[in-house]
Design a protein around this motif. Structure first.
Motif, PDB file in Angstrom:
ATOM      1  N   HIS A   1       0.246 -10.105  -9.492  1.00 51.16           N
ATOM      2  CA  HIS A   1       1.429  -9.261  -9.259  1.00 51.16           C
ATOM      3  C   HIS A   1       2.602  -9.716 -10.118  1.00 51.16           C
ATOM      4  CE1 HIS A   1       5.211  -8.259  -7.120  1.00 51.16           C
ATOM      5  NE2 HIS A   1       4.598  -7.120  -6.861  1.00 51.16           N
TER       6      HIS A   1
ATOM      7  N   GLY B   1       0.005  -5.125  -4.533  1.00 53.33           N
ATOM      8  CA  GLY B   1      -0.407  -4.274  -5.642  1.00 53.33           C
ATOM      9  C   GLY B   1      -1.883  -4.013  -5.789  1.00 53.33           C
TER      10      GLY B   1
ATOM     11  N   SER C   1       4.413   2.097  -7.710  1.00 49.02           N
ATOM     12  CA  SER C   1       4.852   1.018  -6.831  1.00 49.02           C
ATOM     13  C   SER C   1       5.598   1.570  -5.623  1.00 49.02           C
ATOM     14  CB  SER C   1       5.749   0.045  -7.607  1.00 49.02           C
ATOM     15  OG  SER C   1       6.255  -0.961  -6.762  1.00 49.02           O
TER      16      SER C   1
END
Length: 238
Positions: A71, A98, A185
């Motif tokens: 990440h 993630g 995200s």
């Protein structure tokens, strides 16, 4: 072009079994193996890995530590978690860091490749069992008066409204003057806040709780009467 896969699992027999599955799939090559987190991080630093299949419980550094490293230092490297742990805390933690997918080790070959195919292209797909765990957590039937806002920010609501209209990630990014990576995200954050795993579920809950208002015939129904048939009408691909 063949994608290079790294398997990270401290059990030799598990790694060998996964390698056998990939032998029948010409699009992927298990080019790297790691038996612990330290070894995995070292390979990632030195090699061209296209996707990581990551276990959680390992010696030295565990899967969470490896995921945190990826990440922070290799955010574009897709990771699919392959674990025996099906508790919602582990799932949410990995997705927050993630991960593009979370598979249980009893997942079918078809499910494994569906998840990996999606992850390679930067999208998230969760197997039904994981989706059910996330969706059922903290969700109970509510009356029209008992709505939730899920602490979604103004930006997240704007993104979700565009998703509900079927706008693709690339166009959402252009419209909001953000990168595609940022939009993805933000979507992951939305899923975690709402305890869902797909855009379909997020949009349905947002509509049910009056968080977004979509001028479309699909949504001309009483929000309290949303059913599984309604969810299937939403063809939103994230």
């Amino acid at each position: 072009m063949t994608s290079k896969i790294m398997i990270v699992d401290n059990h030799f027999i598990i790694r060998e079994g996964i390698k056998l599955i990939f032998e029948s799939h010409s699009d992927y090559d298990v080019a790297y193996e790691a038996a612990d987190g330290d070894e995995a991080i070292d390979i990632i630093k030195k090699s061209q890995v296209d996707l990581v299949l990551l276990d959680i419980k390992m010696p030295k550094k565990d899967g969470f530590e490896v995921m945190s490293f990826i990440h922070d230092h290799f955010p574009d490297l897709p990771v699919v978690v392959l674990s025996t742990f099906d508790n919602v805390v582990n799932i949410q933690r990995m997705l927050k860091l993630g991960a593009k997918g979370y598979l249980l080790k009893d997942a079918s070959t078809e499910t494994i490749f569906t998840t990996i195919d999606s992850a390679i292209t930067g999208n998230m797909v969760l197997q039904n069992q994981i989706s059910d765990i996330l969706f059922s957590q903290n969700h109970t039937e509510t009356s029209p008066e008992e709505t939730q806002n899920y602490n979604l920010s103004e930006k997240e609501l704007k993104i979700l409204s565009r998703v509900a209209r079927g706008v693709k990630i690339k166009l959402i990014a252009l419209e909001m003057h953000l990168s595609e990576r940022t939009i993805k995200s933000n979507l992951t954050d939305i899923y975690i806040k709402m305890n869902v795993s797909t855009g379909v579920q997020a949009v349905a809950l947002a509509v049910k709780n009056n968080l977004i208002d979509i001028d479309s015939h699909i949504f001309r129904t009483k929000k309290a009467d949303l059913s599984s048939a309604f969810f299937k009408l939403l063809e939103v691909r994230i």
